[in-house]
Enzyme design. Structure first.
Site, PDB file in Angstrom:
ATOM      1  N   LYS A 112     -28.124  13.904  59.465  1.00 35.28           N
ATOM      2  CA  LYS A 112     -27.667  13.745  58.086  1.00 35.28           C
ATOM      3  C   LYS A 112     -26.333  14.495  58.013  1.00 35.28           C
ATOM      4  CE  LYS A 112     -29.523  14.131  53.406  1.00 35.28           C
ATOM      5  NZ  LYS A 112     -29.122  12.818  52.926  1.00 35.28           N
TER       6      LYS A 112
HETATM    7  N1  PMP Z   1     -31.831   7.146  54.255  1.00 28.56           N
HETATM    8  C1  PMP Z   1     -30.638   7.713  53.990  1.00 28.56           C
HETATM    9  C2  PMP Z   1     -29.414   7.103  54.564  1.00 28.56           C
HETATM   10  C3  PMP Z   1     -30.562   8.860  53.189  1.00 28.56           C
HETATM   11  O1  PMP Z   1     -29.382   9.420  52.916  1.00 28.56           O
HETATM   12  C4  PMP Z   1     -31.744   9.408  52.637  1.00 28.56           C
HETATM   13  C5  PMP Z   1     -31.661  10.610  51.741  1.00 28.56           C
HETATM   14  N2  PMP Z   1     -31.715  11.805  52.472  1.00 28.56           N
HETATM   15  C6  PMP Z   1     -32.954   8.790  52.937  1.00 28.56           C
HETATM   16  C7  PMP Z   1     -32.960   7.672  53.752  1.00 28.56           C
HETATM   17  C8  PMP Z   1     -34.245   9.341  52.414  1.00 28.56           C
HETATM   18  O2  PMP Z   1     -34.566  10.589  53.002  1.00 28.56           O
HETATM   19  P1  PMP Z   1     -35.383  11.682  52.233  1.00 28.56           P
HETATM   20  O3  PMP Z   1     -36.634  11.061  51.759  1.00 28.56           O
HETATM   21  O4  PMP Z   1     -35.642  12.742  53.244  1.00 28.56           O
HETATM   22  O5  PMP Z   1     -34.546  12.165  51.110  1.00 28.56           O
END
Ligand code: PMP
Length: 307
Positions: free
Chosen positions: A159
């Protein structure tokens, strides 16, 4: 929606006033996207404000940093403590939390050796990301003309801040086209994820979601939804999906820290199922919110009370 300011931001080891949380314009991360971050939520629970799956978010932050050879100058326990301290200091009952690890000021070359790794954590009140009404009515989404970052270009497992330029292209295209959100395909035409959400479909009572190898982020809400669904007796299958799988699904929903569990009612102008929140989506959504707000003993281990 403008950011709702609160009193303090945690910056490199101490709480500073919101207005003083600044960086130099020649910070490496500002030029090259050399940062990694997290998005976390805290919910109001009977035990007071509690951060949802804080350990898993901090773990993912370190895993993202590892991919980019960034040495975070703190132990995970210190960032967990700092996050709790920050929520408490700002007197927030429920909020969104944004830890950021970034290359600061020092060198301008692409090789980041010698550039300090800096850390900040901010928190502020942030409501439903795709709109309060979307939690019930669902969103209309569009397949993006922009492909998800390839595993061998910008690994979606991290991320990283710079990677989000890819999501921004998709989000702008979708919103400018009159849709609420984009869905992104990988280079092979398989669905990866939304610009900031994972996707699930429900077909004949079974749940399907793309595998991480198709280029989606390993979402923590994705994992929560899978756990809840399996606990409720549903089969959950990680399998490559193409856009027509979604057209033909009975239900679809997004998961994400910001988006929580948001039904998807339309893809590419094709109605999904009955074109509204489906019964399984509703059931999972209700359980998810009950778990996050501390109503369910079974999921209490996901909560990190700040007091
Ligand atoms: N995909 C992407 C590209 C994201 O940025 C996020 C947000 N973090 C998610 C999926 C969902 O992840 P999470 O449930 O950990 O927030």
């Amino acid at each position: 929606m403008p950011i709702q300011e609160v009193a303090k931001i945690w910056m490199d080891g101490s709480l500073v006033d919101w207005k003083d949380a600044k960086v130099h314009v020649l910070s490496h991360a500002l030029h090259y996207g050399s940062g990694v971050f997290e998005g976390i939520r805290a919910y109001d629970t009977p035990q007071g404000p509690s951060v949802f799956r804080l350990d898993d978010h901090i773990k993912r932050l370190y895993r993202s940093a590892h991919i980019y050879h960034m040495d975070i100058p703190y132990q995970p326990e210190e960032l967990i403590g700092a996050t709790k301290e920050l929520v408490k200091a700002n007197d927030l009952a429920h909020c969104y939390i944004r830890p950021l690890v970034y290359l600061g000021y020092g060198e301008m070359g692409l090789n980041p050796a010698g550039v300090p790794v800096q850390v900040s954590i901010a928190a502020w009140p942030w409501g439903a990301y795709l709109g309060e009404e979307a939690l019930e009515a669902g969103v209309r989404i569009k397949t993006s003309s922009w492909k998800r970052n390839d595993q061998n270009s910008l690994p979606p497992a991290a991320k990283a801040t710079g990677q989000y330029i890819n999501s921004i292209l998709a989000k702008m295209e979708a919103v400018n086209g009159g849709y609420d959100e984009a869905i992104m395909l990988n280079q092979h035409g398989h669905i990866a994820d939304g610009s900031g959400e994972n996707i699930f479909i429900v077909t004949d009572g079974k749940l399907y979601t793309p595998p991480l190898s198709d280029g989606c982020l390993g979402g923590i809400t994705r994992d929560s939804a899978m756990t809840i669904a399996r606990d409720q007796g549903f089969e959950v299958i990680e399998q490559s999906l193409v856009r027509t799988d979604v057209y033909h699904a009975d239900e679809a929903f997004f998961t994400g820290t910001a988006a929580e569990i948001t039904p998807v009612r339309e893809l590419d102008d094709r109605t999904i199922g009955e074109g509204k929140r489906g019964p399984i989506t509703k059931q999972l959504q209700e359980t998810f919110f009950a778990a996050a707000t501390g109503e369910l003993e079974q999921y209490r281990h996901w909560l990190y009370p700040v007091n």
